[in-house]
Motif scaffolding. Sequence first.
Motif, PDB file in Angstrom:
ATOM      1  N   GLU A  42      -9.995 -38.235  67.642  1.00 36.28           N
ATOM      2  CA  GLU A  42     -11.300 -38.241  68.310  1.00 36.28           C
ATOM      3  C   GLU A  42     -12.440 -38.453  67.317  1.00 36.28           C
ATOM      4  O   GLU A  42     -13.344 -39.255  67.564  1.00 36.28           O
ATOM      5  CB  GLU A  42     -11.512 -36.939  69.085  1.00 36.28           C
ATOM      6  CG  GLU A  42     -10.607 -36.782  70.278  1.00 36.28           C
ATOM      7  CD  GLU A  42     -10.804 -37.852  71.340  1.00 36.28           C
ATOM      8  OE1 GLU A  42     -11.914 -38.429  71.434  1.00 36.28           O
ATOM      9  OE2 GLU A  42      -9.849 -38.115  72.077  1.00 36.28           O
ATOM     10  N   THR A  83     -23.096 -33.948  72.790  1.00 32.44           N
ATOM     11  CA  THR A  83     -22.007 -33.176  73.372  1.00 32.44           C
ATOM     12  C   THR A  83     -22.187 -32.949  74.863  1.00 32.44           C
ATOM     13  O   THR A  83     -21.469 -32.171  75.451  1.00 32.44           O
ATOM     14  CB  THR A  83     -21.902 -31.802  72.687  1.00 32.44           C
ATOM     15  OG1 THR A  83     -23.146 -31.134  72.860  1.00 32.44           O
ATOM     16  CG2 THR A  83     -21.576 -31.937  71.232  1.00 32.44           C
ATOM     17  N   SER A  85     -21.833 -33.303  78.761  1.00 31.58           N
ATOM     18  CA  SER A  85     -20.727 -33.757  79.584  1.00 31.58           C
ATOM     19  C   SER A  85     -21.120 -35.048  80.281  1.00 31.58           C
ATOM     20  O   SER A  85     -22.286 -35.330  80.511  1.00 31.58           O
ATOM     21  CB  SER A  85     -20.334 -32.687  80.599  1.00 31.58           C
ATOM     22  OG  SER A  85     -21.420 -32.439  81.453  1.00 31.58           O
ATOM     23  N   THR A  86     -20.129 -35.815  80.625  1.00 34.10           N
ATOM     24  CA  THR A  86     -20.365 -37.096  81.272  1.00 34.10           C
ATOM     25  C   THR A  86     -19.800 -37.070  82.683  1.00 34.10           C
ATOM     26  O   THR A  86     -19.116 -36.141  83.079  1.00 34.10           O
ATOM     27  CB  THR A  86     -19.694 -38.233  80.480  1.00 34.10           C
ATOM     28  OG1 THR A  86     -18.301 -37.974  80.444  1.00 34.10           O
ATOM     29  CG2 THR A  86     -20.244 -38.339  79.086  1.00 34.10           C
ATOM     30  N   ILE A  88     -17.444 -37.449  85.590  1.00 37.70           N
ATOM     31  CA  ILE A  88     -15.994 -37.280  85.604  1.00 37.70           C
ATOM     32  C   ILE A  88     -15.269 -38.603  85.820  1.00 37.70           C
ATOM     33  O   ILE A  88     -14.117 -38.765  85.438  1.00 37.70           O
ATOM     34  CB  ILE A  88     -15.574 -36.228  86.649  1.00 37.70           C
ATOM     35  CG1 ILE A  88     -14.154 -35.788  86.383  1.00 37.70           C
ATOM     36  CG2 ILE A  88     -15.719 -36.756  88.055  1.00 37.70           C
ATOM     37  CD1 ILE A  88     -13.853 -34.412  86.829  1.00 37.70           C
ATOM     38  N   ARG A  94     -15.975 -38.099  76.464  1.00 34.14           N
ATOM     39  CA  ARG A  94     -15.577 -36.697  76.468  1.00 34.14           C
ATOM     40  C   ARG A  94     -14.852 -36.276  75.188  1.00 34.14           C
ATOM     41  O   ARG A  94     -14.306 -35.179  75.122  1.00 34.14           O
ATOM     42  CB  ARG A  94     -14.703 -36.416  77.689  1.00 34.14           C
ATOM     43  CG  ARG A  94     -15.472 -36.515  78.987  1.00 34.14           C
ATOM     44  CD  ARG A  94     -14.617 -36.191  80.172  1.00 34.14           C
ATOM     45  NE  ARG A  94     -13.592 -37.178  80.443  1.00 34.14           N
ATOM     46  CZ  ARG A  94     -13.775 -38.312  81.108  1.00 34.14           C
ATOM     47  NH1 ARG A  94     -14.950 -38.600  81.589  1.00 34.14           N
ATOM     48  NH2 ARG A  94     -12.781 -39.148  81.300  1.00 34.14           N
ATOM     49  N   LEU A  97     -16.134 -33.037  73.581  1.00 30.88           N
ATOM     50  CA  LEU A  97     -15.803 -31.885  74.423  1.00 30.88           C
ATOM     51  C   LEU A  97     -14.357 -31.456  74.153  1.00 30.88           C
ATOM     52  O   LEU A  97     -14.052 -30.262  74.105  1.00 30.88           O
ATOM     53  CB  LEU A  97     -16.005 -32.221  75.905  1.00 30.88           C
ATOM     54  CG  LEU A  97     -17.447 -32.497  76.311  1.00 30.88           C
ATOM     55  CD1 LEU A  97     -17.504 -32.948  77.765  1.00 30.88           C
ATOM     56  CD2 LEU A  97     -18.309 -31.274  76.098  1.00 30.88           C
TER      57      LEU A  97
END
Length: 147
Positions: A42, A83, A85-86, A88, A94, A97
């Motif tokens: 990541e 950071t 959230s995006t 779904i 992500r 996260l």
Amino acid sequence: MQFTSTPRGARLARRLTSHRLNEWGHPYASPANETVALITAELTANAVRHGHVAGRDFHLRLTEAEGILRIEVTDTRAECPLTTSTDIESESGRGLLLVAALSSKWGTTPRNGAPGKTVWAELHLHGSERGVTAIGPAHRLPHGPHR
């Protein structure tokens, strides 16, 4: 280690991380090896996608001391990662996260003496099996030097 800021460089960094952990006594199928390899994937993917500056590589540093595995990925962009959230339904966004969920703690520090930043994550290990103990909510540290 230094890698080209390409998807191939990110893949190689993840594979070499897993290999190094195996050499350090964390077998390929162990929770520590799998978790650190995923975090490395990541962070290096972010360095390639968001931290890339033409003609500049990214650096990976992996250390283990006093029961803590630490991954550091340094790139040449100074912007800190987001950071939030995006959606779904989104196919991306992500990764950090996931890093926060898998690491004991993580954060960013400015690069010393050069433009850029280091994004780092730590996993705390325990006992003779040295299994990962801190998989769960991480604590985000403020920006700035850490130690």
